[in-house]
Design an enzyme around this catalytic site. Structure first.
Site, PDB file in Angstrom:
ATOM      1  N   GLU A  50      22.556  26.737 -92.250  1.00 54.08           N
ATOM      2  CA  GLU A  50      23.646  27.087 -91.320  1.00 54.08           C
ATOM      3  C   GLU A  50      23.398  28.437 -90.664  1.00 54.08           C
ATOM      4  O   GLU A  50      23.601  28.618 -89.461  1.00 54.08           O
ATOM      5  CB  GLU A  50      24.991  27.120 -92.054  1.00 54.08           C
ATOM      6  N   LYS A 100      32.024  22.946-104.673  1.00 54.68           N
ATOM      7  CA  LYS A 100      31.167  22.976-103.485  1.00 54.68           C
ATOM      8  C   LYS A 100      29.794  23.587-103.682  1.00 54.68           C
ATOM      9  O   LYS A 100      29.615  24.527-104.420  1.00 54.68           O
ATOM     10  CB  LYS A 100      31.884  23.738-102.355  1.00 54.68           C
ATOM     11  N   HIS A 146      20.360   8.545 -81.038  1.00 54.92           N
ATOM     12  CA  HIS A 146      21.814   8.703 -80.827  1.00 54.92           C
ATOM     13  C   HIS A 146      22.559   8.890 -82.152  1.00 54.92           C
ATOM     14  O   HIS A 146      23.742   8.568 -82.245  1.00 54.92           O
ATOM     15  CB  HIS A 146      22.416   7.511 -80.079  1.00 54.92           C
ATOM     16  N   SER A 149      31.595  28.003-103.113  1.00 55.12           N
ATOM     17  CA  SER A 149      32.801  28.402-102.398  1.00 55.12           C
ATOM     18  C   SER A 149      33.656  29.236-103.336  1.00 55.12           C
ATOM     19  O   SER A 149      33.725  28.966-104.532  1.00 55.12           O
ATOM     20  CB  SER A 149      33.570  27.158-101.956  1.00 55.12           C
TER      21      SER A 149
END
Ligand code: ARG
Length: 464
Positions: free
Chosen positions: A293, A286, A159, A280
């Site tokens: 992804e 970043k 979970h 970025s």
């Protein structure tokens, strides 16, 4: 529009509309099958000669002509013509232009309906083996990580809540299993891909005296298809393969999700190599996990391709229908996506490092991850499990109130919850004690993981 008569143009008095030629052409994607088309045609020509349907001399000219065409296509000098629709007719026309009459005999006792089926099978046979190898490379990356971090712990989750401590290697070997099943599925699918369709002709077989077993031997097919109608209508092997590929991409996607989480500041379990991340354009600090992804994102198209193919077949009557030409783009896109994803994932994994100190701290500090161990300890002291569960629940509630974790409690404190507890309890409340107690088959104890790791290394040929 071309002024030449079509190869099938005998019964037509009008020329094909340019819009129709453009709409129905598949050459811009099925040209990828040229090697298979040529191999199939060579085997077919040899069989025709063997059966006396063409002369030995004609066969030789066909084979030489096809070899030249293959070289031209490979060199990029061959001009594909959309008005010739597909790879079969582009090659056949080029052959006829090169060698004349003999070329015109090649299509004896065959149809594009069995021909396309053959080309696709030959191609998928090769690609299936390539993907199996790529899956092995990903497995090796996981096994390498499992070996590197053997003994190091991390939180195990259910979970997405901390559940029980596990070895990093155990988690890595979980992926080894997953991708192992993917290989099995592809290997199994090969049994159904590896059936020769050629010789079934348009849909009903042929009246000419062909020898299908001869072609099967030439092209290394262990068997020939049994029913001509089923054969030219069948795309099950493509759907099955795309389903296996969807499973692979979903496995990659689940893995990617973990990598995205793990590489975040919040988790900070792993560091992905700079070379596999991007920055970025606006936020200078970043470092983004774009590769996982994108792999996760690409699962949409692979699953979509599978749905598209199922839908393609849904309403089709027997046997060949032109709809079936629509099978190739989803198939090719699936292959390209899965192959590219597997290749980059293997590289990414090899270049990934775990923050073992942090993982050890996180595993030891908080989350009551040894609660089950305490319950199991009580069970060994003859307390019924449900009672043990309740006792540990109360102990955890006490810990929360006192802002402590289980290993921080004194023996006196622990004994207020059950007087069966002795000072041997601390061995199971420690992270290493917890992990190493899980000796059941398939469990995370170091001993079990070492065995599994060795078996995996042997299976993948990484050790003798
Ligand atoms: N390009 C076709 C396909 O991909 C080849 C078979 C065409 N057969 C036909 N009779 N039009 O399915």
């Amino acid at each position: 529009m071309s002024n030449e008569k079509k190869m099938w143009g005998g019964r037509f008095s009008e020329k094909t509309a340019a819009s129709v030629e453009a709409f129905s052409a598949s050459i811009h994607y099925d040209s990828r099958l040229y090697r298979q088309d040529i191999a199939g045609s060579k085997a077919h020509a040899k069989m025709l000669a063997h059966q006396g349907l063409i002369s030995a001399e004609e066969c030789e000219r066909i084979i030489d002509g096809l070899t030249e065409i293959g070289a031209e296509i490979a060199a990029g000098t061959f001009v594909f013509r959309p008005e010739l629709e597909d790879i079969h007719m582009n090659i056949e026309k080029a052959l006829a232009d090169k060698i004349g009459d003999a070329g015109a005999r090649l299509h004896t006792a065959r149809s594009r309906n069995d021909q396309i089926n053959l080309d696709t099978r030959l191609y998928m046979r090769q690609v299936s083996l390539e993907i199996i190898d790529q899956l092995s490379a990903v497995q090796k990356a996981f096994v390498g990580l499992a070996r590197t971090y053997l003994g190091a712990v991390m939180p195990g989750y259910t979970h997405l809540q901390r559940a029980q401590p596990v070895l990093i290697s155990h988690h890595m070997l979980a992926y080894h299993e997953m991708f192992g099943r993917d290989k099995e599925r592809l290997r199994d699918g090969l049994k159904r891909i590896n059936v020769l369709p050629l010789g079934e002709a348009a849909l009903a077989g042929t009246g000419l005296p062909i020898d299908r077993d001869f072609v099967a031997r030439e092209l290394d097919f262990p068997k020939v298809s049994a029913n001509s109608m089923d054969t030219v209508a069948d795309r099950d092997f493509i759907i099955e393969f795309c389903s296996s590929c969807a499973m692979i991409q979903i496995h990659l996607s689940r893995l990617s999700e973990e990598l995205v989480l793990w590489s975040s500041e919040e988790f900070k379990f792993v560091e992905l190599a700079d070379a596999f991340c991007t920055g970025s354009s606006i936020m200078p600090q970043k470092k983004n996990p774009d590769i996982p992804e994108l792999i996760r994102g690409k699962s949409g198209r692979v699953v979509g391709n599978l749905m598209g193919l199922l839908t393609l077949l849904k309403g089709l009557p027997m046997t060949y229908n032109r709809d079936l030409q629509e099978d190739k783009e989803p198939l090719f896109d699936t292959i390209d996506t899965v192959q590219a994803s597997l290749a980059i994932m293997a590289e990414l994994l090899v270049n990934m490092t775990f923050y073992t100190d942090r993982l050890e701290q996180l595993t030891a500090g908080g989350g009551f991850m040894t609660a089950t161990d305490l319950a199991d300890y009580l069970v060994r002291k003859n307390v019924p499990f449900r009672q043990a569960h309740a006792i540990v629940g109360e102990t955890v509630a006490y810990c929360i109130q006192e802002n402590k974790d289980l290993p921080d409690l004194s023996l006196d404190e622990l004994r207020t919850f059950s007087n069966t507890i002795d000072d041997d309890v601390f061995a199971v409340l420690s992270v290493q004690g917890s992990v190493n107690s899980r000796l059941s088959a398939g469990g995370t104890a170091l001993q079990r993981v070492e065995e599994a790791l060795l078996a995996a290394e042997q299976d993948l040929g990484m050790v003798a």
